[in-house]
Write a protein that holds these residues in place. Structure first.
Motif, PDB file in Angstrom:
ATOM      1  N   PRO A  44      -2.790  12.702  -5.074  1.00  0.00           N
ATOM      2  CA  PRO A  44      -2.635  11.966  -3.812  1.00  0.00           C
ATOM      3  C   PRO A  44      -3.827  11.061  -3.519  1.00  0.00           C
ATOM      4  CG  PRO A  44      -2.870  14.343  -3.418  1.00  0.00           C
ATOM      5  CD  PRO A  44      -2.711  14.165  -4.886  1.00  0.00           C
ATOM      6  N   MET A  45      -5.037  11.496  -3.868  1.00  0.00           N
ATOM      7  CA  MET A  45      -6.210  10.678  -3.566  1.00  0.00           C
ATOM      8  C   MET A  45      -6.189   9.362  -4.342  1.00  0.00           C
ATOM      9  SD  MET A  45      -8.006  11.621  -1.154  1.00  0.00           S
ATOM     10  CE  MET A  45      -9.723  11.118  -1.153  1.00  0.00           C
ATOM     11  N   LEU A  46      -5.682   9.396  -5.583  1.00  0.00           N
ATOM     12  CA  LEU A  46      -5.580   8.168  -6.375  1.00  0.00           C
ATOM     13  C   LEU A  46      -4.628   7.186  -5.691  1.00  0.00           C
ATOM     14  CD1 LEU A  46      -6.423   6.707  -8.964  1.00  0.00           C
ATOM     15  CD2 LEU A  46      -4.495   7.774 -10.117  1.00  0.00           C
ATOM     16  N   GLY A  47      -3.530   7.740  -5.172  1.00  0.00           N
ATOM     17  CA  GLY A  47      -2.600   6.911  -4.408  1.00  0.00           C
ATOM     18  C   GLY A  47      -3.273   6.286  -3.201  1.00  0.00           C
ATOM     19  N   ALA A  48      -4.095   7.074  -2.512  1.00  0.00           N
ATOM     20  CA  ALA A  48      -4.778   6.578  -1.312  1.00  0.00           C
ATOM     21  C   ALA A  48      -5.745   5.449  -1.664  1.00  0.00           C
ATOM     22  CB  ALA A  48      -5.520   7.720  -0.615  1.00  0.00           C
ATOM     23  N   VAL A  49      -6.498   5.627  -2.763  1.00  0.00           N
ATOM     24  CA  VAL A  49      -7.443   4.585  -3.193  1.00  0.00           C
ATOM     25  C   VAL A  49      -6.679   3.293  -3.502  1.00  0.00           C
ATOM     26  CG1 VAL A  49      -8.986   3.887  -5.059  1.00  0.00           C
ATOM     27  CG2 VAL A  49      -9.182   6.176  -4.069  1.00  0.00           C
TER      28      VAL A  49
ATOM     29  N   ALA B 286      -3.817   2.372  -2.376  1.00  0.00           N
ATOM     30  CA  ALA B 286      -3.264   1.814  -1.134  1.00  0.00           C
ATOM     31  C   ALA B 286      -4.323   1.039  -0.358  1.00  0.00           C
ATOM     32  CB  ALA B 286      -2.683   2.934  -0.276  1.00  0.00           C
ATOM     33  N   ILE B 287      -5.494   1.648  -0.172  1.00  0.00           N
ATOM     34  CA  ILE B 287      -6.534   0.965   0.603  1.00  0.00           C
ATOM     35  C   ILE B 287      -6.966  -0.323  -0.108  1.00  0.00           C
ATOM     36  CG2 ILE B 287      -8.858   1.147   1.582  1.00  0.00           C
ATOM     37  CD1 ILE B 287      -8.419   4.186   1.705  1.00  0.00           C
ATOM     38  N   ALA B 288      -7.167  -0.235  -1.437  1.00  0.00           N
ATOM     39  CA  ALA B 288      -7.595  -1.421  -2.194  1.00  0.00           C
ATOM     40  C   ALA B 288      -6.558  -2.542  -2.078  1.00  0.00           C
ATOM     41  CB  ALA B 288      -7.822  -1.070  -3.660  1.00  0.00           C
ATOM     42  N   MET B 289      -5.293  -2.155  -2.062  1.00  0.00           N
ATOM     43  CA  MET B 289      -4.221  -3.139  -1.952  1.00  0.00           C
ATOM     44  C   MET B 289      -4.302  -3.882  -0.614  1.00  0.00           C
ATOM     45  SD  MET B 289      -1.718  -4.047  -3.976  1.00  0.00           S
ATOM     46  CE  MET B 289      -0.742  -2.863  -4.873  1.00  0.00           C
ATOM     47  N   VAL B 290      -4.464  -3.148   0.493  1.00  0.00           N
ATOM     48  CA  VAL B 290      -4.564  -3.787   1.807  1.00  0.00           C
ATOM     49  C   VAL B 290      -5.764  -4.737   1.839  1.00  0.00           C
ATOM     50  CG1 VAL B 290      -4.907  -3.433   4.273  1.00  0.00           C
ATOM     51  CG2 VAL B 290      -3.464  -1.864   2.984  1.00  0.00           C
ATOM     52  N   VAL B 291      -6.918  -4.227   1.390  1.00  0.00           N
ATOM     53  CA  VAL B 291      -8.127  -5.052   1.413  1.00  0.00           C
ATOM     54  C   VAL B 291      -7.904  -6.340   0.622  1.00  0.00           C
ATOM     55  CG1 VAL B 291     -10.528  -5.217   0.620  1.00  0.00           C
ATOM     56  CG2 VAL B 291      -9.699  -3.111   1.712  1.00  0.00           C
TER      57      VAL B 291
ATOM     58  N   ALA C 155       0.854  -1.188   0.000  1.00  0.00           N
ATOM     59  CA  ALA C 155       0.000   0.000   0.000  1.00  0.00           C
ATOM     60  C   ALA C 155       0.892   1.241   0.000  1.00  0.00           C
ATOM     61  CB  ALA C 155      -0.903  -0.009   1.225  1.00  0.00           C
ATOM     62  N   LEU C 156       1.921   1.198   0.826  1.00  0.00           N
ATOM     63  CA  LEU C 156       2.856   2.314   0.916  1.00  0.00           C
ATOM     64  C   LEU C 156       3.529   2.549  -0.439  1.00  0.00           C
ATOM     65  CD1 LEU C 156       4.035   4.171   3.189  1.00  0.00           C
ATOM     66  CD2 LEU C 156       5.985   2.617   3.254  1.00  0.00           C
ATOM     67  N   ILE C 157       4.075   1.451  -1.013  1.00  0.00           N
ATOM     68  CA  ILE C 157       4.769   1.562  -2.297  1.00  0.00           C
ATOM     69  C   ILE C 157       3.820   2.092  -3.372  1.00  0.00           C
ATOM     70  CG2 ILE C 157       5.950   0.270  -4.124  1.00  0.00           C
ATOM     71  CD1 ILE C 157       6.818  -1.748  -1.935  1.00  0.00           C
ATOM     72  N   MET C 158       2.652   1.458  -3.511  1.00  0.00           N
ATOM     73  CA  MET C 158       1.760   1.824  -4.607  1.00  0.00           C
ATOM     74  C   MET C 158       1.065   3.154  -4.359  1.00  0.00           C
ATOM     75  SD  MET C 158       2.259   0.096  -7.108  1.00  0.00           S
ATOM     76  CE  MET C 158       1.013   0.906  -8.109  1.00  0.00           C
ATOM     77  N   GLY C 159       0.869   3.491  -3.079  1.00  0.00           N
ATOM     78  CA  GLY C 159       0.307   4.806  -2.771  1.00  0.00           C
ATOM     79  C   GLY C 159       1.209   5.895  -3.346  1.00  0.00           C
ATOM     80  N   VAL C 160       2.506   5.753  -3.097  1.00  0.00           N
ATOM     81  CA  VAL C 160       3.469   6.742  -3.581  1.00  0.00           C
ATOM     82  C   VAL C 160       3.552   6.706  -5.123  1.00  0.00           C
ATOM     83  CG1 VAL C 160       5.904   7.401  -3.572  1.00  0.00           C
ATOM     84  CG2 VAL C 160       4.801   6.649  -1.446  1.00  0.00           C
ATOM     85  N   VAL C 161       3.635   5.481  -5.693  1.00  0.00           N
ATOM     86  CA  VAL C 161       3.719   5.363  -7.157  1.00  0.00           C
ATOM     87  C   VAL C 161       2.496   5.999  -7.822  1.00  0.00           C
ATOM     88  CG1 VAL C 161       3.694   3.718  -9.089  1.00  0.00           C
ATOM     89  CG2 VAL C 161       5.201   3.311  -7.134  1.00  0.00           C
TER      90      VAL C 161
END
Lengths: 432, 432
Positions: free
Chosen positions: A368-373, A375-380, A354-360
């Motif tokens: 930034p919001m796209l990164g957040a989405v 990241a959350i989807a990745m964790v889930v 999530a951290l890696i892909m949030g930043v990418v």
């Protein structure tokens, strides 16, 4: 090769082991194989036939003159004949059985009466047994007076008057002990009789788990009817593993490089078809979000990443679970702990990615919001992947379905659907 | 369990096989495990230690009092001690070696001097050999006069005066023959010496291929230095298979259900990271076609199907190739035929799924051209999948990389990139 003469071919083949000759026959094409078989007919024997892949074996039996096949089969031990004929078509099987001597024919037919893939099919009927009250000297004298001892035996099995096995002595102990020592004093504690109806996969498990070298086989009345040796168990273990690897990859049962194109295509089609259904289900999820994607095409670019990571994490978890079920390491007593563990592993790796892909995602598309989405989807999806990776194979095993065969399709469906749904759903909610 | 008293626990444990006890210890959690180890200290022995998973073994050695560990280790045969200590940390290894008797310690240290995963690590040093000119009677008398014979031996190895093994006789033949018969008459033709530096995976292959029960191990001067028995080969075969299955699924090397969460997360992370790079590459391809997708969102819905089918077809082909390489069934002599075969299988299944998806795409979105694009992309990707599935593992093998470990990532990259590129590229060209 066409010009090679018979004598020269036989000179090359003579020193080779049957297994290597069979491998060589498997590696040339059909035309060459037939030429070799015809030219080197005199070197061809039952052992080579035993070592050949199933499909080539049928081809060879059909192609070679009947008398060559008959002679080849007559040289084999009965358990090898059973192994040879059990997968043949009815007419081919009949022809081979007819070629056997009467006693061997009866032995093979009795073995074929046991269920497929049972201990009864695997065992050899040549037994070396001795009354339990004998001593070393009596046993050795008895062995010396036998006309013929089995090719393979590692224990003398002790039996009571009802022919029930009560223990066994290794040949090493027998050779090292003085003549007057009773067998009961040399008895091994690894002794584990196997029931004739037990599936061969359980037999292989027992040999591997308890480091057995040979094990007596008993019928329903506990009477000794045969022996299974470790080399047979090793073949089964090898086959079971091979089957698991191929099933996990969605390649049908028996497969070999010498299968024809049409057969290979047919064995691979069903799994690809199942995968197509899975992929279409995932597409149906994406279709729900067409409007969202139309507004924000970057979602189409990024969405396969979430699904693919989930699929891979799920495959990792399910492979470990399938193997643990096969080796009986995963049982009801540690199931909850393993589920907890897989969830935590999914969470940990989910947070890392999530951290890696949030930043990418943020840097790539400057949002930034796209990164957040992302990241959350990745964790889930990675948590769900871990959960599905353990729950799907365990449930299939409970339902009596081989988890190696079907887990992949189910787990990928879950991770695709959850991946696309979480990512596109969150995007629709948070970005628009 | 906390209330169970020592005597009761020992009563339960006593009749169990060490392998089952170890399995039980692996299935409870750490706290319970420590309680059991403390309470049942007297039942704990070297065999249980041998059977434990590597990570738990280290835990147990650290946790148990030194004298319990020392005593447990002293009971083991030296080849089991080698297996036990070779993966331990330096200080733990030292402590265990110190607990051994001098002769055993030397034997273990000599074994550890051979390369890791070589025949030298696997073999037992207890040998039963006889001069080649002896007869059956001399051999049996010699065996009877030994103080101690090895636990496991199945052949008497015949050696020349320079200690070079020249043949072997099975114990069965020795027991069945008259005393005056010379050993040379009973000699087996399966005899195959193994070099001490040979990798253990080749040893397992030889046992499986040639149905060996035991094989003498020789040093560079062809002198007999040890023996490997089939049960050791079976363990290696089992481990090699396990490793292949896990590597194909992208789960690191040694893994077990009793590894801790942090370790499991760490072993799975690298492969997921490689997969992330793959997925990002695929996304970069998609990003080239953002404009096309923006005009026609149905493409975003359908594109994962093409990629996913390619990935699965590629996995099927690569798994078969990886296994065929491992069993030495795929060699330079049949490589071209196998490549041709995989291409044809890809083409055949590609055409089948092109037909299915052509119709589905047409009906779903009401556009025959969309169906056509989907169909062509499917054929292209399935042919490429077949080709990549065979060429990638073969190339990795040539480069000295384990194909089971890395093939998946490369093949998926190829099928993702080709799948998205073919589908979106054709769509941009044919639809807009």
């Amino acid at each position: 090769l066409a010009t090679a003469d018979k004598a020269r071919l036989e000179e090359i083949f003579e020193p080779l082991h049957a297994a290597d000759l069979a491998d060589m026959l498997e590696q040339v094409d059909q035309r060459e194989r037939r030429e070799i078989l015809l030219l080197a007919r005199d070197v061809f024997d039952g052992e080579i036939l035993s070592e050949l892949d199933e499909s080539l074996r049928e081809e060879a039996i059909e192609f070679l003159p009947d008398d060559v096949v008959s002679e080849a089969v007559r040289e084999l031990e009965t358990d090898d004949v059973v192994d040879l004929v059990e997968d043949l078509d009815e007419p081919q099987q009949e022809a081979i059985l007819d070629a056997l001597e009467d006693a061997d024919r009866v032995a093979v037919e009795q073995a074929l009466a046991w269920p497929e893939e049972s201990a009864g099919r695997l065992m050899q009927r040549e037994i070396v047994a001795a009354p339990e009250h004998w001593n070393v000297g009596q046993t050795i004298d008895f062995l010396r007076n036998q006309d013929e001892l089995p090719e393979q035996f590692y224990h003398v099995i002790m039996v009571d008057p009802r022919l029930k096995p009560t223990g066994y002595v290794t040949l090493g102990k027998l050779l090292g002990a003085a003549r007057e020592i009773p067998l009961t004093e040399l008895c091994e504690d690894t002794f584990r009789p196997i029931r004739v109806t037990q599936p061969e996969e359980d037999v292989a498990y027992a040999f591997n788990q308890y480091h057995l070298i040979s094990a007596p086989v008993v019928d329903e009345d506990d009477r000794l009817v045969g022996v299974i040796t470790i080399d047979d168990a090793m073949v089964v273990l090898d086959e079971e593993h091979e089957e698991d690897i191929l099933r996990l990859a969605g390649v049908g049962e028996a497969t070999s490089l010498s299968d024809r194109v049409i057969e290979t295509t047919k064995t691979r089609f069903p799994w690809l078809f199942v995968n197509l259904i899975t992929a279409i289900l995932a597409s149906l999820v994406i279709a729900q979000f067409e409007a969202t994607i139309a507004q924000f095409v970057a979602l189409a670019v990024l969405m396969p990443i979430v699904a693919s990571m989930g699929g891979n994490a799920g495959t990792q978890a399910l492979t470990v679970a399938v193997r643990a079920l096969a080796t009986k390491d995963l049982t009801s007593s540690n199931l909850w702990r393993v589920i907890k563990r897989e969830t935590l592993v999914g969470l940990a790796n989910g947070l890392a990615f999530a951290l890696i892909m949030g930043v990418v995602g943020w840097i790539w598309f400057g949002q930034p919001m796209l990164g957040a989405v992302l990241a959350i989807a990745m964790v889930v999806n990675l948590v769900i992947a871990g959960l599905a990776g353990i729950l799907v194979p365990v449930s299939l095993e409970k339902l009596g379905v081989d988890p190696a065969l079907a887990s992949g399709a189910f787990v990928t469906t879950v991770t695709d659907v959850v991946g696309f749904f979480a990512f596109l759903g969150l995007a629709g909610w948070m970005l628009l």
